[in-house]
Motif scaffolding. Structure first.
Motif, PDB file in Angstrom:
ATOM      1  N   MET A 157       2.596   7.492  16.038  1.00  0.00           N
ATOM      2  CA  MET A 157       1.995   6.815  14.791  1.00  0.00           C
ATOM      3  C   MET A 157       3.399   6.805  13.911  1.00  0.00           C
ATOM      4  O   MET A 157       3.509   7.879  13.368  1.00  0.00           O
ATOM      5  N   THR A 158       3.963   5.417  13.766  1.00  0.00           N
ATOM      6  CA  THR A 158       4.968   5.475  12.758  1.00  0.00           C
ATOM      7  C   THR A 158       4.604   5.115  11.389  1.00  0.00           C
ATOM      8  O   THR A 158       3.499   4.317  11.236  1.00  0.00           O
ATOM      9  N   THR A 159       5.296   5.577  10.353  1.00  0.00           N
ATOM     10  CA  THR A 159       5.015   5.078   9.022  1.00  0.00           C
ATOM     11  C   THR A 159       6.415   4.370   8.672  1.00  0.00           C
ATOM     12  O   THR A 159       7.246   4.370   9.106  1.00  0.00           O
ATOM     13  N   HIS A 160       6.149   3.643   7.661  1.00  0.00           N
ATOM     14  CA  HIS A 160       7.369   2.993   6.918  1.00  0.00           C
ATOM     15  C   HIS A 160       8.167   3.811   6.400  1.00  0.00           C
ATOM     16  O   HIS A 160       7.666   5.004   5.980  1.00  0.00           O
ATOM     17  N   PRO A 161       9.580   3.851   6.354  1.00  0.00           N
ATOM     18  CA  PRO A 161      10.204   4.795   5.621  1.00  0.00           C
ATOM     19  C   PRO A 161      10.057   4.855   4.220  1.00  0.00           C
ATOM     20  O   PRO A 161       9.319   3.917   3.952  1.00  0.00           O
ATOM     21  N   ASP A 162      10.270   5.959   3.435  1.00  0.00           N
ATOM     22  CA  ASP A 162      10.103   5.911   2.380  1.00  0.00           C
ATOM     23  C   ASP A 162      10.423   4.549   1.490  1.00  0.00           C
ATOM     24  O   ASP A 162      11.437   4.367   1.465  1.00  0.00           O
ATOM     25  N   ARG A 163       9.376   4.056   0.995  1.00  0.00           N
ATOM     26  CA  ARG A 163       9.639   2.815   0.332  1.00  0.00           C
ATOM     27  C   ARG A 163      10.038   3.157  -1.233  1.00  0.00           C
ATOM     28  O   ARG A 163       8.567   3.639  -1.911  1.00  0.00           O
ATOM     29  N   ALA A 203       8.929   2.987  -4.945  1.00  0.00           N
ATOM     30  CA  ALA A 203       8.007   2.159  -5.859  1.00  0.00           C
ATOM     31  C   ALA A 203       8.293   2.359  -7.071  1.00  0.00           C
ATOM     32  O   ALA A 203       7.436   3.457  -7.884  1.00  0.00           O
ATOM     33  N   PHE A 210       5.336   3.361  -9.875  1.00  0.00           N
ATOM     34  CA  PHE A 210       4.635   4.608  -9.772  1.00  0.00           C
ATOM     35  C   PHE A 210       5.259   5.576  -9.743  1.00  0.00           C
ATOM     36  O   PHE A 210       5.023   6.375 -10.306  1.00  0.00           O
ATOM     37  N   ALA A 238      -1.306   8.647   4.095  1.00  0.00           N
ATOM     38  CA  ALA A 238      -0.751   7.426   4.552  1.00  0.00           C
ATOM     39  C   ALA A 238      -1.369   6.214   3.991  1.00  0.00           C
ATOM     40  O   ALA A 238      -1.164   5.201   3.557  1.00  0.00           O
ATOM     41  N   TYR A 267      -0.957   6.107   0.184  1.00  0.00           N
ATOM     42  CA  TYR A 267       0.384   5.628  -0.064  1.00  0.00           C
ATOM     43  C   TYR A 267       0.292   4.014   0.300  1.00  0.00           C
ATOM     44  O   TYR A 267       0.873   3.233  -0.552  1.00  0.00           O
ATOM     45  N   ASP A 272       1.083   1.216  -2.399  1.00  0.00           N
ATOM     46  CA  ASP A 272       1.784   0.012  -2.453  1.00  0.00           C
ATOM     47  C   ASP A 272       1.239  -1.220  -2.367  1.00  0.00           C
ATOM     48  O   ASP A 272       2.013  -2.112  -3.111  1.00  0.00           O
ATOM     49  N   VAL A 323       3.310  13.249   5.850  1.00  0.00           N
ATOM     50  CA  VAL A 323       3.738  11.999   6.095  1.00  0.00           C
ATOM     51  C   VAL A 323       4.365  11.527   4.603  1.00  0.00           C
ATOM     52  O   VAL A 323       4.118  12.171   3.785  1.00  0.00           O
ATOM     53  N   THR A 324       5.180  10.676   4.845  1.00  0.00           N
ATOM     54  CA  THR A 324       6.210  10.298   3.444  1.00  0.00           C
ATOM     55  C   THR A 324       6.071   8.995   2.947  1.00  0.00           C
ATOM     56  O   THR A 324       6.511   8.586   2.026  1.00  0.00           O
ATOM     57  N   GLY A 325       5.348   8.073   3.876  1.00  0.00           N
ATOM     58  CA  GLY A 325       5.126   6.742   3.613  1.00  0.00           C
ATOM     59  C   GLY A 325       3.752   6.067   3.695  1.00  0.00           C
ATOM     60  O   GLY A 325       3.118   7.023   4.379  1.00  0.00           O
ATOM     61  N   PRO A 326       3.745   4.709   3.452  1.00  0.00           N
ATOM     62  CA  PRO A 326       2.305   4.119   3.513  1.00  0.00           C
ATOM     63  C   PRO A 326       1.944   4.231   5.189  1.00  0.00           C
ATOM     64  O   PRO A 326       3.065   3.960   5.921  1.00  0.00           O
ATOM     65  N   SER A 327       0.858   3.803   5.402  1.00  0.00           N
ATOM     66  CA  SER A 327       0.461   3.801   6.937  1.00  0.00           C
ATOM     67  C   SER A 327       0.891   2.310   7.442  1.00  0.00           C
ATOM     68  O   SER A 327       0.513   1.253   6.702  1.00  0.00           O
ATOM     69  N   ALA A 328       1.761   2.365   8.411  1.00  0.00           N
ATOM     70  CA  ALA A 328       2.347   0.929   8.931  1.00  0.00           C
ATOM     71  C   ALA A 328       1.120   0.169   9.283  1.00  0.00           C
ATOM     72  O   ALA A 328       1.188  -1.065   9.298  1.00  0.00           O
TER      73      ALA A 328
END
Lengths: 186, 257
Positions: A1-7, A9, A12, B72, B75, B79, B120-125
């Motif tokens: 499961m992939t997540t978005h790269p550090d976005r 913000a 916040f 996730a 986040y 977002d 994890v380092t970002g929001p759930s895609a």
């Protein structure tokens, strides 16, 4: 499961350092303690039901019976508007449903009803709602401790389903009592 | 006189056409049965070849996976609030509460992240793609952006609360269950607090003609089912688009690679 790269913000992110110092630290510590006691990389099958949970669940049952008595006292003894009366009656019914669910779960091991009684809080609805909010918060705190104490998954799930709504009771009652929403939901 | 094998006392041939045909059939059946037992490539002709497949590895749902998933989700909610606030969809008092809620979700995410061995380092895609992006698009197109933004905020808080409640049954350790539900209770307070702060006492109980999502007490027990949220402009036929939000499950957990 992939997540978005550090976005980034920015809104916040500015608060990250403050949050970590004021709240995240305490929350991280409590979660960390729970995780440290657990091997998070493997899953051990948890018991569905555990005989030793009965004592904890009977404590939760006693608390809910007290809440039923409290709301009944308010409904019958306080001077309420139609909306206020409907809310009090509904929450009374919620707590009655929690009693029924706990009794149904424990079956013959459920403690007998000791006919709890309560006095209606004095004052107008705002004052009453403030006391009800406090009672709901105490119930939430107690049930969270119970979730940490029971080993059976089913008992934990039942208590969690109760906590979720009692937390709603608490914040709604606090706002109806005149407390600012920002402090109630913090 | 001993009758010859090929004749009967009446003089007719025993090897009649009928018996000859029966014999051929017997031999043929035997050959067929023998052929069925043979090995070797006798496959029927067909068009195309089915490719070999590689079975997906089964994801193991551990406590760490659940904590990663919750992180996730947090986040993703941060977002969503960020985007709605920066776009100006929210007005007072919702905007102020949204900022506060965003801070809380960030604190939750940081706490969970700090306690997870492989965070994890970002929001759930998946949550972003399936829920947040479509919702933001609908709010952008709406002629009541402030109302829709508030409704979506309540939906997100309800989703978060339900997620932690659902995870209680999956986490292996009682202490971790309690901490998860502590966060879940916080999200639940967000949901009902936002509803009552905006709608007042009339919004506490579900109304017959109103969306139950927008009631402070939609049910007696914490819901775990789908969350339907209606957003966006009204179509020519009077309808509006609905999104169905679901708590993370097997196909949306943040598994370890």
């Amino acid at each position: 499961m992939t997540t978005h790269p550090d976005r980034p913000a920015p809104l916040f992110d500015r608060r990250r350092a403050i949050i970590a110092a004021l709240t995240g630290g305490a929350l991280a510590a409590s979660v960390g303690r729970a995780v440290a006691a657990d091997d998070t990389t493997t899953t051990t099958a948890s018991p569905r039901r555990e005989a030793g949970d009965v004592a904890v669940l009977n404590g939760a049952l006693a608390l809910e019976r007290d809440m039923v008595a409290l709301y009944l006292a308010v409904y019958t003894g306080a001077t309420l508007s139609a909306d206020e009366s409907a809310i009090v009656l509904t929450v009374h019914d919620h707590h009655k449903a929690y009693v029924d669910a706990l009794v149904g779960y424990m079956g013959p091991e459920a403690a007998p009803d000791r006919a709890a009684s309560a006095s209606a809080p004095a004052g107008n609805f705002a004052a009453i709602a403030a006391q009800l909010a406090t009672a709901e918060q105490r119930a939430v705190t107690s049930h969270l401790a119970s979730i940490a104490a029971v080993r059976g998954v089913e008992a934990a799930a039942l208590l969690a389903s109760i906590v979720s709504v009692e937390a709603r009771h608490q914040s709604a009652m606090a706002i109806l009592a005149g407390q600012p929403a920002s402090s109630v939901t913090a | 006189m001993t009758p010859t094998p090929a004749t009967n006392p009446a003089g007719r041939d025993l090897i009649s056409r009928r018996s000859a045909l029966a014999g051929v059939a017997t031999i043929g059946a035997g050959a067929l049965l023998a052929a069925c037992g043979e090995t070797g490539d006798h496959s029927l002709a067909r068009i195309g070849e089915a490719p070999t497949t590689t079975a997906l590895s089964a994801g193991q749902v551990t406590d760490e996976v659940l904590l990663r998933t919750a992180t996730a989700l947090e986040y993703a909610v941060v977002d969503a609030y960020e985007r709605m606030l920066k776009s100006g969809y929210m007005t007072a008092p919702v905007a102020a509460l949204a900022e506060s809620f965003g801070d809380d979700h960030l604190a939750h995410a940081e706490a969970l992240r700090g306690a997870t061995p492989t965070p994890v380092t970002g929001p759930s895609a998946r949550i972003t793609t399936l829920y947040v992006d479509p919702a933001i698009a609908l709010i952008e197109a709406s002629d009541q952006q402030d109302v829709d933004a508030m409704v979506f905020a309540v939906a997100l808080e309800t989703l978060a609360a339900s997620t932690y409640q659902a995870f209680v049954a999956s986490l292996s350790q009682p202490a971790l269950r309690a901490e998860a539900m502590r966060i879940g209770a916080h999200e639940a307070r967000h949901a009902s607090g936002l509803v009552v702060a905006v709608g007042g006492i009339a919004s506490v109980l579900p109304a017959d003609d109103a969306d139950p999502l927008m009631a402070a007490f939609p049910s007696a027990f914490g819901p775990l089912g789908n969350i339907e949220v209606t957003l966006g402009p009204t179509s020519d036929t009077g309808g509006r688009e609905s999104l169905i939000l679901e708590t993370p499950s097997l196909n949306s957990f943040e598994y370890l690679d």
